[in-house]
Design a protein around this motif. Structure first.
Motif, PDB file in Angstrom:
ATOM      1  N   ILE A  49      52.762  27.643   8.916  1.00 53.78           N
ATOM      2  CA  ILE A  49      52.476  28.384  10.157  1.00 53.78           C
ATOM      3  C   ILE A  49      51.372  29.418   9.904  1.00 53.78           C
ATOM      4  O   ILE A  49      50.491  29.616  10.749  1.00 53.78           O
ATOM      5  CB  ILE A  49      53.752  29.053  10.716  1.00 53.78           C
ATOM      6  N   THR A  50      51.384  30.042   8.740  1.00 58.05           N
ATOM      7  CA  THR A  50      50.326  31.006   8.405  1.00 58.05           C
ATOM      8  C   THR A  50      48.972  30.300   8.332  1.00 58.05           C
ATOM      9  O   THR A  50      47.974  30.809   8.851  1.00 58.05           O
ATOM     10  CB  THR A  50      50.647  31.729   7.090  1.00 58.05           C
ATOM     11  N   VAL A  51      48.936  29.122   7.719  1.00 54.12           N
ATOM     12  CA  VAL A  51      47.695  28.341   7.669  1.00 54.12           C
ATOM     13  C   VAL A  51      47.235  28.017   9.086  1.00 54.12           C
ATOM     14  O   VAL A  51      46.046  28.152   9.412  1.00 54.12           O
ATOM     15  CB  VAL A  51      47.885  27.046   6.835  1.00 54.12           C
ATOM     16  N   LEU A  52      48.158  27.601   9.933  1.00 52.65           N
ATOM     17  CA  LEU A  52      47.819  27.275  11.321  1.00 52.65           C
ATOM     18  C   LEU A  52      47.209  28.484  12.035  1.00 52.65           C
ATOM     19  O   LEU A  52      46.160  28.372  12.687  1.00 52.65           O
ATOM     20  CB  LEU A  52      49.069  26.788  12.056  1.00 52.65           C
ATOM     21  N   LEU A  53      47.829  29.639  11.887  1.00 53.31           N
ATOM     22  CA  LEU A  53      47.312  30.855  12.535  1.00 53.31           C
ATOM     23  C   LEU A  53      45.944  31.256  11.980  1.00 53.31           C
ATOM     24  O   LEU A  53      45.043  31.632  12.732  1.00 53.31           O
ATOM     25  CB  LEU A  53      48.314  31.996  12.381  1.00 53.31           C
ATOM     26  N   LEU A  54      45.803  31.173  10.661  1.00 51.39           N
ATOM     27  CA  LEU A  54      44.508  31.512  10.053  1.00 51.39           C
ATOM     28  C   LEU A  54      43.425  30.520  10.462  1.00 51.39           C
ATOM     29  O   LEU A  54      42.265  30.902  10.651  1.00 51.39           O
ATOM     30  CB  LEU A  54      44.638  31.578   8.535  1.00 51.39           C
ATOM     31  N   ALA A  57      42.239  31.506  13.814  1.00 51.89           N
ATOM     32  CA  ALA A  57      41.326  32.648  13.667  1.00 51.89           C
ATOM     33  C   ALA A  57      39.970  32.179  13.152  1.00 51.89           C
ATOM     34  O   ALA A  57      38.915  32.628  13.625  1.00 51.89           O
ATOM     35  CB  ALA A  57      41.930  33.685  12.723  1.00 51.89           C
ATOM     36  N   ARG A  58      39.980  31.261  12.201  1.00 51.66           N
ATOM     37  CA  ARG A  58      38.716  30.761  11.641  1.00 51.66           C
ATOM     38  C   ARG A  58      37.919  29.998  12.691  1.00 51.66           C
ATOM     39  O   ARG A  58      36.690  30.130  12.769  1.00 51.66           O
ATOM     40  CB  ARG A  58      38.986  29.875  10.431  1.00 51.66           C
ATOM     41  N   ALA A  81      27.217  13.936   6.808  1.00 50.85           N
ATOM     42  CA  ALA A  81      28.480  13.736   6.085  1.00 50.85           C
ATOM     43  C   ALA A  81      29.222  15.059   5.933  1.00 50.85           C
ATOM     44  O   ALA A  81      30.448  15.122   6.130  1.00 50.85           O
ATOM     45  CB  ALA A  81      28.218  13.108   4.719  1.00 50.85           C
ATOM     46  N   ALA A  82      28.503  16.114   5.588  1.00 47.84           N
ATOM     47  CA  ALA A  82      29.133  17.430   5.431  1.00 47.84           C
ATOM     48  C   ALA A  82      29.749  17.899   6.748  1.00 47.84           C
ATOM     49  O   ALA A  82      30.882  18.394   6.777  1.00 47.84           O
ATOM     50  CB  ALA A  82      28.121  18.451   4.920  1.00 47.84           C
ATOM     51  N   SER A  83      29.028  17.724   7.837  1.00 49.20           N
ATOM     52  CA  SER A  83      29.555  18.121   9.147  1.00 49.20           C
ATOM     53  C   SER A  83      30.793  17.304   9.507  1.00 49.20           C
ATOM     54  O   SER A  83      31.775  17.852  10.023  1.00 49.20           O
ATOM     55  CB  SER A  83      28.484  17.952  10.225  1.00 49.20           C
ATOM     56  N   LEU A  88      36.684  16.945  10.043  1.00 46.84           N
ATOM     57  CA  LEU A  88      37.960  16.307   9.684  1.00 46.84           C
ATOM     58  C   LEU A  88      38.889  17.275   8.951  1.00 46.84           C
ATOM     59  O   LEU A  88      40.108  17.251   9.161  1.00 46.84           O
ATOM     60  CB  LEU A  88      37.714  15.064   8.831  1.00 46.84           C
ATOM     61  N   LEU A  89      38.319  18.136   8.102  1.00 48.56           N
ATOM     62  CA  LEU A  89      39.151  19.144   7.428  1.00 48.56           C
ATOM     63  C   LEU A  89      39.807  20.060   8.452  1.00 48.56           C
ATOM     64  O   LEU A  89      41.016  20.322   8.383  1.00 48.56           O
ATOM     65  CB  LEU A  89      38.315  19.962   6.435  1.00 48.56           C
ATOM     66  N   TYR A  90      39.015  20.547   9.404  1.00 53.36           N
ATOM     67  CA  TYR A  90      39.586  21.410  10.451  1.00 53.36           C
ATOM     68  C   TYR A  90      40.688  20.671  11.206  1.00 53.36           C
ATOM     69  O   TYR A  90      41.762  21.223  11.468  1.00 53.36           O
ATOM     70  CB  TYR A  90      38.513  21.874  11.435  1.00 53.36           C
ATOM     71  N   LEU A  91      40.433  19.416  11.560  1.00 56.59           N
ATOM     72  CA  LEU A  91      41.410  18.633  12.305  1.00 56.59           C
ATOM     73  C   LEU A  91      42.707  18.474  11.505  1.00 56.59           C
ATOM     74  O   LEU A  91      43.810  18.674  12.032  1.00 56.59           O
ATOM     75  CB  LEU A  91      40.824  17.266  12.654  1.00 56.59           C
TER      76      LEU A  91
END
Length: 175
Positions: A49-54, A57-58, A81-83, A88-91
């Motif tokens: 949940i902390t990761v989700l909240l952060l 915020a990010r 590729a970086a984008s 995908l990381l954010y998702l």
């Protein structure tokens, strides 16, 4: 040009929490039912949940603060590729804790953030759905692990092979 201090702190804090939550999830899953296992599940949920909240915020920060440009010599396919990997990381950083919260809800186990803030169940109790969400949570976690390893390998390549200063964009700086 570098990321803002806020972006750097959010990046590395999220990375650290994921680095703790992933092996904790592997470890606790194999334990027999006990008070220790239940406590570790609580810690794992707190981290998620902390990761989700952060992450929220990010994402808000990122929406109002542009990322620094890529190095001038970076190939267009590498930029794309970086984008894509960042997207995908954010998702996945969003989907992993949400799938865990959904799984807990479906299994009838309320998530209580930091042991004091009960979060609402996102779905009703449903054993079959809980089992499906458990499998989804595991798959998403391994997908996230794969992307994180790819991300780290790409950063190492830029640092040690290309020597283009890309990694310096995300390093802590003094005031």
């Amino acid at each position: 040009m570098t990321y803002t201090r806020t972006a750097v702190v959010l990046h590395w804090t999220i990375a650290l929490l994921i680095f703790i939550a992933f092996p904790l999830g592997l470890y606790m899953h194999e334990l027999p039912l006990s008070p220790t296992r239940l406590q570790l599940y609580s810690y794992h949920k707190w981290l998620g949940i902390t990761v989700l909240l952060l992450l929220l915020a990010r994402l808000a920060w990122r929406a109002t603060h542009a990322a620094p440009p890529y190095p001038a010599g970076m190939a267009p396919w590498q930029r794309r590729a970086a984008s894509a990997v960042h997207g995908l990381l954010y998702l996945l950083i969003l989907a992993v804790p949400l799938s865990g919260w959904l799984m807990s809800s479906a299994k009838g186990v309320q998530t209580v953030w930091l042991g004091v803030l009960p979060l609402p169940d996102l779905v009703g109790k449903d054993k079959a759905l809980g089992e499906a969400l458990e499998e989804l949570h595991e798959i998403l976690n391994y997908g996230l692990l794969t992307l994180v390893l790819f991300h780290v390998a790409a950063a190492a390549k830029h640092q040690f092979v290309d020597r283009d200063g890309l990694l310096a964009r995300m390093r802590f700086r003094g005031s």
